[in-house]
Design an enzyme around this catalytic site. Structure first.
Site, PDB file in Angstrom:
ATOM      1  N   GLY A 295       0.696  -1.275  -0.030  1.00 31.39           N
ATOM      2  CA  GLY A 295       0.032   0.112   0.071  1.00 31.39           C
ATOM      3  C   GLY A 295       0.876   1.341  -0.138  1.00 31.39           C
TER       4      GLY A 295
ATOM      5  CB  VAL B  19      17.333   9.421  -6.135  1.00 25.68           C
ATOM      6  CG1 VAL B  19      18.010   9.923  -7.670  1.00 25.68           C
ATOM      7  CG2 VAL B  19      16.196   8.121  -6.615  1.00 25.68           C
TER       8      VAL B  19
ATOM      9  NE  ARG C 158      -0.968  -4.994  -0.806  1.00 29.49           N
ATOM     10  CZ  ARG C 158      -1.795  -3.812  -0.644  1.00 29.49           C
ATOM     11  NH1 ARG C 158      -2.899  -3.695  -1.285  1.00 29.49           N
ATOM     12  NH2 ARG C 158      -1.625  -3.035   0.556  1.00 29.49           N
TER      13      ARG C 158
ATOM     14  CG  ASP D 203       4.377  -6.814   7.809  1.00 36.25           C
ATOM     15  OD1 ASP D 203       3.218  -6.120   6.860  1.00 36.25           O
ATOM     16  OD2 ASP D 203       3.583  -7.397   8.778  1.00 36.25           O
ATOM     17  N   GLY D 204       5.159  -7.000   4.542  1.00 37.18           N
ATOM     18  CA  GLY D 204       4.969  -8.131   3.597  1.00 37.18           C
ATOM     19  C   GLY D 204       6.273  -7.700   2.537  1.00 37.18           C
TER      20      GLY D 204
ATOM     21  CB  THR E  89       2.688   0.793   6.322  1.00 37.11           C
ATOM     22  OG1 THR E  89       1.328   0.500   6.760  1.00 37.11           O
ATOM     23  CG2 THR E  89       3.756   0.494   7.197  1.00 37.11           C
TER      24      THR E  89
ATOM     25  CG  ASP F 259      -1.646  -0.374   8.056  1.00 32.04           C
ATOM     26  OD1 ASP F 259      -2.411   0.554   7.596  1.00 32.04           O
ATOM     27  OD2 ASP F 259      -1.304  -1.209   7.269  1.00 32.04           O
TER      28      ASP F 259
ATOM     29  CG  ASP G  79       1.706  -2.821  10.110  1.00 28.95           C
ATOM     30  OD1 ASP G  79       2.108  -2.254   9.584  1.00 28.95           O
ATOM     31  OD2 ASP G  79       0.781  -3.707   9.686  1.00 28.95           O
TER      32      ASP G  79
ATOM     33  NE  ARG H  52     -28.230  12.201  11.788  1.00 28.10           N
ATOM     34  CZ  ARG H  52     -28.159  12.602  10.705  1.00 28.10           C
ATOM     35  NH1 ARG H  52     -27.178  12.945   9.940  1.00 28.10           N
ATOM     36  NH2 ARG H  52     -29.557  12.605  10.317  1.00 28.10           N
TER      37      ARG H  52
ATOM     38  NE  ARG I  70      -2.131  -4.834   5.528  1.00 27.94           N
ATOM     39  CZ  ARG I  70      -1.952  -5.291   4.351  1.00 27.94           C
ATOM     40  NH1 ARG I  70      -2.152  -6.565   4.188  1.00 27.94           N
ATOM     41  NH2 ARG I  70      -1.672  -4.244   3.470  1.00 27.94           N
TER      42      ARG I  70
ATOM     43  CG  HIS J  65      -8.273   3.083  -0.570  1.00 26.25           C
ATOM     44  ND1 HIS J  65      -9.314   2.458  -0.463  1.00 26.25           N
ATOM     45  CD2 HIS J  65      -7.284   2.351  -0.525  1.00 26.25           C
ATOM     46  CE1 HIS J  65      -9.014   1.263  -0.349  1.00 26.25           C
ATOM     47  NE2 HIS J  65      -7.681   1.052  -0.515  1.00 26.25           N
TER      48      HIS J  65
HETATM   49  P1  ADP Z   1       3.089  -4.427   2.682  1.00 27.94           P
HETATM   50  O1  ADP Z   1       4.679  -4.444   2.217  1.00 27.94           O
HETATM   51  O2  ADP Z   1       2.436  -3.076   2.768  1.00 27.94           O
HETATM   52  O3  ADP Z   1       3.017  -5.187   4.060  1.00 27.94           O
HETATM   53  P2  ADP Z   1       1.871  -6.649   1.240  1.00 27.94           P
HETATM   54  O4  ADP Z   1       1.617  -7.649   2.500  1.00 27.94           O
HETATM   55  O5  ADP Z   1       0.865  -6.583   0.269  1.00 27.94           O
HETATM   56  O6  ADP Z   1       2.216  -5.150   1.623  1.00 27.94           O
HETATM   57  O7  ADP Z   1       3.043  -7.071   0.225  1.00 27.94           O
HETATM   58  C1  ADP Z   1       3.806  -6.570  -0.559  1.00 27.94           C
HETATM   59  C2  ADP Z   1       4.374  -7.167  -1.525  1.00 27.94           C
HETATM   60  O8  ADP Z   1       5.552  -7.958  -0.877  1.00 27.94           O
HETATM   61  C3  ADP Z   1       3.435  -8.642  -2.020  1.00 27.94           C
HETATM   62  O9  ADP Z   1       2.634  -8.329  -3.084  1.00 27.94           O
HETATM   63  C4  ADP Z   1       4.734  -9.528  -2.474  1.00 27.94           C
HETATM   64  O10 ADP Z   1       5.154  -9.171  -3.731  1.00 27.94           O
HETATM   65  C5  ADP Z   1       5.810  -9.310  -1.522  1.00 27.94           C
HETATM   66  N1  ADP Z   1       5.580 -10.146  -0.518  1.00 27.94           N
HETATM   67  C6  ADP Z   1       4.869 -10.197   0.480  1.00 27.94           C
HETATM   68  N2  ADP Z   1       4.946 -11.273   1.399  1.00 27.94           N
HETATM   69  C7  ADP Z   1       6.184 -11.805   0.865  1.00 27.94           C
HETATM   70  C8  ADP Z   1       6.541 -13.352   1.074  1.00 27.94           C
HETATM   71  N3  ADP Z   1       6.398 -13.856   2.318  1.00 27.94           N
HETATM   72  N4  ADP Z   1       7.510 -13.748   0.419  1.00 27.94           N
HETATM   73  C9  ADP Z   1       8.037 -12.889  -0.681  1.00 27.94           C
HETATM   74  N5  ADP Z   1       7.446 -11.789  -0.853  1.00 27.94           N
HETATM   75  C10 ADP Z   1       6.309 -11.323  -0.316  1.00 27.94           C
HETATM   76  O1  F6P Z   2      -1.493  -1.285   4.689  1.00 26.08           O
HETATM   77  C1  F6P Z   2      -2.155   0.000   4.221  1.00 26.08           C
HETATM   78  C2  F6P Z   2      -3.566  -0.411   3.998  1.00 26.08           C
HETATM   79  O2  F6P Z   2      -4.046   0.858   3.708  1.00 26.08           O
HETATM   80  C3  F6P Z   2      -4.292  -0.950   5.121  1.00 26.08           C
HETATM   81  O3  F6P Z   2      -4.490   0.136   6.326  1.00 26.08           O
HETATM   82  C4  F6P Z   2      -5.722  -1.634   4.565  1.00 26.08           C
HETATM   83  O4  F6P Z   2      -5.838  -2.597   5.263  1.00 26.08           O
HETATM   84  C5  F6P Z   2      -5.175  -1.902   3.194  1.00 26.08           C
HETATM   85  O5  F6P Z   2      -3.697  -1.149   2.833  1.00 26.08           O
HETATM   86  C6  F6P Z   2      -5.853  -1.771   2.089  1.00 26.08           C
HETATM   87  O6  F6P Z   2      -5.231  -2.205   0.875  1.00 26.08           O
HETATM   88  P1  F6P Z   2      -5.910  -2.097  -0.329  1.00 26.08           P
HETATM   89  O7  F6P Z   2      -5.194  -0.664  -0.996  1.00 26.08           O
HETATM   90  O8  F6P Z   2      -5.430  -3.112  -0.929  1.00 26.08           O
HETATM   91  O9  F6P Z   2      -7.325  -1.770  -0.389  1.00 26.08           O
END
Ligand code: ADP
Ligand code: F6P
Length: 322
Positions: free
Chosen positions: A13, A26, A74, A105-106, A127, A129, A131, A164, A173, A252
């Site tokens: 995100g 950069v 993603r 973290d993803g 992010t 969040d 988190d 109200r 999230r 959003h």
């Molecule tokens: P965020 O980085 O905001 O937590 P996501 O969890 O959607 O967002 O992860 C972003 C991208 O990172 C994913 O679409 C994927 O390409 C990569 N990713 C997420 N989890 C993994 C994983 N366990 N191993 C490798 N790549 C990952």
């Molecule tokens: O991680 C950022 C975030 O905005 C979360 O707060 C929310 O759950 C998620 O992304 C929404 O994702 P998307 O943009 O795919 O709807």
């Protein structure tokens, strides 16, 4: 080996301040004689060979802009061995020796997978969040807090005019950091977060009823998206208390807008630090800020950490919103 070229991408995100972080990466790299490629649409760009060479002027006029000019995505394919290998081959073919990943973290799990395969990576927490456990504030969190606060202030105006109750859902999230701080800042009657168990009847409906008895006529209830059921919660409050209730899901809009000063400064510091790490031969690190000091952690260690939730602040909020 000295660094010849690095790449930078944004993933997951988007968050306000990502552009300021890209700018810092950069400029810091070019200043040290290292070339930089921007990668379009996160890990998808690594797999699809979508690289753009950056010069000093490529990142002009972006420090104040929301979103990410490199775009984000993603990319499920990146979680496969084939996807990872293609990404590494594409980088090596362009003489890229290191990568900065701005995301959550993803995205750091992806950076970890690359680092484990011998491709140096550094993560920057971006992010709304907040988190990321090893880091007090992530890029975008402060801007999102302020955006939510301003939006809920507007809801308060109309809530007050109509006597109200306004039930407002904010993002996060699975985390309630955004909800807690927004809740305190807007003087919410109740703040519902995944980290703290609650009973809708006792902690929300009875509380509203008690406050109505003391003359309170309008209410704000902040709900973290991790709780869910915001519309149902609003219906139940109206049925049980008789007060007209509206549900608003901020959505959003919380992720957009010009980054605040705090997010711009944080992003600049983190971007600079990420390049320093790669220059000093470090890999698999995530940049952090703690007690106003920028540092870094091993990604694996960082992903295992648990972020504390400020229960004292939660208690305080309940005691002063009566
Ligand atoms: P965020 O980085 O905001 O937590 P996501 O969890 O959607 O967002 O992860 C972003 C991208 O990172 C994913 O679409 C994927 O390409 C990569 N990713 C997420 N989890 C993994 C994983 N366990 N191993 C490798 N790549 C990952
Ligand atoms: O991680 C950022 C975030 O905005 C979360 O707060 C929310 O759950 C998620 O992304 C929404 O994702 P998307 O943009 O795919 O709807």
């Amino acid at each position: 080996m000295s660094l010849r070229k690095i790449a930078v991408l944004t993933s997951g995100g988007d968050a306000p301040g990502m552009n300021a972080a890209i700018r810092a990466v950069v400029r810091a790299a070019l200043d040290r004689g290292v070339e930089v490629d921007g990668v379009i649409r996160g890990y998808s760009g690594l797999i699809n060979n979508d690289f753009v060479p950056m010069d000093l002027r490529s990142v002009s006029d972006i420090i104040h802009r929301g979103g990410t000019f490199l775009c984000t995505a993603r990319c499920p394919e990146f979680k496969t061995e084939e996807g990872l290998q293609t990404a590494i081959e594409n980088c090596r073919a362009r003489n890229i020796d290191g990568l900065v990943v701005i995301g959550g973290d993803g995205s750091f799990r992806g950076a970890q997978d690359l680092s484990k395969r011998g491709f140096p990576c550094v993560g920057i927490p971006g992010t709304i969040d907040n988190d990321i456990s090893c880091c007090e504030h992530t890029i975008g969190y402060d801007t999102a807090l302020n955006t939510c606060m301003e939006l809920v202030d507007k809801l308060r105006d109309t809530s007050q005019s109509h006597d109200r109750c306004s039930v407002v859902e904010v993002m996060g999230r699975h985390a309630g950091y955004l909800a807690l701080n927004v809740g305190v800042a807007v003087g919410a009657t109740c703040i519902l977060v995944p980290e703290i168990a609650f009973d809708l009847q006792k902690d929300v409906i009875d509380r509203v009823r008690e406050m109505m008895k003391t003359g309170k006529k309008h209410f704000i209830i902040v709900v973290a998206e991790g709780i869910g059921g915001t519309v149902e919660i609003a219906k139940k409050i109206e049925e049980e208390t008789g007060i007209e209730t509206r549900a608003t899901i901020l959505g959003h809009v919380q992720r957009g807008g010009s980054p605040t000063l705090i997010d711009r400064v944080l992003a600049s510091q983190m971007g600079y630090h990420a390049v320093e790490l790669l220059l000093s031969g470090k890999s698999n690190r995530v940049v952090t800020i703690q007690h106003d000091t920028v540092g870094d952690y091993d990604i694996e260690e960082a992903l295992k950490m648990k972020k504390p939730f400020d229960r004292d602040m939660y208690e305080m909020a309940l005691r002063i919103s009566i």
